[in-house]
Structure formats: C-alpha cells, structure tokens
Design a protein around this motif. Structure first.
Motif, PDB file in Angstrom:
ATOM      1  N   VAL A   1      -5.069  15.474 -11.073  1.00 31.15           N
ATOM      2  CA  VAL A   1      -5.228  14.193 -10.629  1.00 31.15           C
ATOM      3  C   VAL A   1      -3.847  13.495 -11.140  1.00 31.15           C
TER       4      VAL A   1
ATOM      5  N   SER B   1       2.042  12.447  -1.260  1.00 33.90           N
ATOM      6  CA  SER B   1       0.910  12.090  -2.119  1.00 33.90           C
ATOM      7  C   SER B   1       0.760  10.613  -2.374  1.00 33.90           C
TER       8      SER B   1
ATOM      9  N   THR C   1      -5.214  18.536  -4.700  1.00 33.57           N
ATOM     10  CA  THR C   1      -5.409  17.120  -4.774  1.00 33.57           C
ATOM     11  C   THR C   1      -6.996  16.978  -4.794  1.00 33.57           C
TER      12      THR C   1
ATOM     13  N   PHE D   1      -0.628  14.504  -9.596  1.00 34.44           N
ATOM     14  CA  PHE D   1      -0.382  13.624  -8.302  1.00 34.44           C
ATOM     15  C   PHE D   1      -0.147  12.215  -8.405  1.00 34.44           C
TER      16      PHE D   1
END
Length: 300
Positions: A45, A98, A279, A48
């Motif tokens: 996490v 993203s 993700t 990203f």
C-alpha cells in the motif's frame, strides 16, 4: 532510654526507569507488526501511495504521449511495460493510474464512512421509529447487487469518474451504517453511558465523545477492506465504459481498451491487471492484520 535507629530510605537505582503506559493503539501497532502478511500488505500500500504522489517524477513519459509509430511495442529497456495501441508508454499510464484508483478508493470510502456512520449512530442511539426508517433504507440498498446498483447510479448521473466515485460511495453506505449501528447498540448499554445521561450530558456530547471513539476500531478495519472493494468497483465501471473516460489512465479503462489486443499484445492487459491485483491484495492483507490487532478476541 532505648536508642532509636532510623532506617535510611532505600536508594533508587538510576538505571531503573518507570515503565511507560502502553496505550491501546500502541498495543495494536505492536500486535500488527507481529503479523508478517500484514506488514507485506502495508508495504504494498505504501509503495502505491508513493507511486501516486511522485508520479510526475517517476513516470518516464507523459501518460497521453501518443506515438502511432511505436504501436504495440513489446517490453524493452526503453518501454519497460511496452506500449499500447496508440504508442503510449504503459508503465507511465500504470503509474498515473495509481493516482486515479487510490483517489477513488480513499474519497469514496471516506464519504461512505461519514454518511454511514452518522446514520448508524443515529439509528442505534435513538432507536424506535428512527431506527426502523434508517434500517429499512439500508435494507433497500443491500437488496441490490453492489455492482448493479453502482451501474444504475452512474446510468442516472452519466458516465464519468466523479459519478463513479459517488456511486461507489452510495453502495458502501449501508455496510458502515449497519456496522456502526450494531456497535452503538452495544456501547450505549454500558454503565458510563448511563452515568453520562444521569448527570444531564447532552446527546450530542455523548455521541461524539463517548460512543463514536469506541466505534473507531471496527470502522478502521472495514474502511481498509472497503478501499480494496472500491478499487475493484472503480475498475469494473471503467471497464464497462461508465467510469473514467479517455484519455484518463485508469486501470479498468486500460483493460477495456486493450481487451481486443490480448493475443496480439498481452502486455497491454497484463500490467494494468497486475496493478489492480497487487493494490487490492495489499489493502486486504493490511485489513486482515488490523482486524487481528484491534479485535480484543484475537489477543492471547
């Protein structure tokens, strides 16, 4: 006369320091760190999120820089993820994508948490006909499959990323509403709530300072898992042409634009799909770790 012997006070060892009080959040973080999969999810996490924040610095090209002469180039040193049917660099579009996916995930879930928690607190605390009306509203929303309800909302509002965000927020409201309502029904029977009412404390103060803080932990866990679902739902709407519109580099839209080239140029589908998968996996692993760390029943 007997001699009185005074005993000197014991010497304090300067090396011994007073043990710091361990707060529930520190204990939760300690338990979270013990979960290796949760740490992996957190790392994904954070990766990203950093990718989204520094996209302008990391991306090698502009996300809409089309070069028809470079159509469907295979992955190489110049284009690590290859190019799409318009010659655009896929790595660049995945990096900028993203931003879109995380923005939709965080903002839509934040809206769901605010609206759902407010309705859940009101329903659980006041009960009676207020609870009945709000609960039936939740039941109506939950009666529809989430993706179909999102499609219906976007069909009414019109295809766009903003309307997709609104639709995703709406379909997640009953999840948080029912979660908070059940928590409030349990907390409001505690003795400290009864004492607060007895001394004449206003309902607003009781809700904000006593009931809401004791409902934060399940909201955090459900919110983390809901972000993963929101990213999938945004990608699904984008894939159906009801979310982000061209040339926005949204992962679901990238899959939709490349599905007809899956045999000719499989990398155009592979890398956006991997971005979605990683993700969502990161948020799910982190959510599971938060659940284990914040749930008292999971402690030894």
């Amino acid at each position: 006369m007997a001699e009185i012997i005074s005993t000197p006070p014991p010497m304090l060892n300067p090396d011994v320091t007073e043990e710091k009080a361990v707060t529930p959040w520190k204990e939760a973080w300690k338990n979270f760190k013990k979960n290796k999969l949760a740490i992996v999810g957190l790392a994904i996490v954070v990766f990203f999120i950093l990718l989204a924040i520094f996209a302008n610095l990391i991306a090698p090209y502009d996300f809409d820089d089309a070069k028809l002469g470079d159509k469907h180039l295979a992955p190489s040193a110049e284009h690590w993820f290859g190019t799409d049917d318009l010659g655009r660099d896929i790595l660049t579009r995945v990096i900028y994508g993203s931003r879109i996916s995380l923005w939709v995930g965080f903002i839509s879930v934040a809206g769901s948490v605010i609206v759902g928690s407010a309705l859940g607190i009101i329903a659980g605390y006041y009960g009676k006909w207020v609870d009945a009306i709000i609960s039936r509203f939740f039941d109506i929303l939950l009666a529809f499959p989430s993706i179909l309800l999102a499609i219906a909302v976007v069909a009414v509002l019109g295809p766009s990323l903003r309307n997709a965000l609104i639709a995703i927020a709406i379909i997640n409201v009953p999840t948080f509403g029912r979660l908070v309502r059940s928590r409030v029904l349990s907390v409001k029977e505690e003795e400290y709530i009864t004492a607060a009412k007895a001394i004449g404390m206003r309902d607003t103060r009781i809700l904000v300072h006593h009931i809401l803080p004791n409902s934060i932990a399940p909201i955090i866990v459900q919110g983390t898992l809901a972000i993963a679902s929101a990213i999938i739902e945004a990608a699904a709407l984008g894939f159906l042409g009801m979310g982000a519109q061209a040339p926005t580099p949204e992962w679901g839209k990238m899959l939709a634009d490349s599905r007809q080239f899956i045999l000719e140029a499989p990398w155009t589908v592979l890398f956006p799909g991997l971005a979605i998968m990683l993700t969502v996996l990161g948020f799910n692993l982190m959510g599971d770790g938060l659940r284990d760390a914040l749930d008292p029943r999971m402690k030894n």
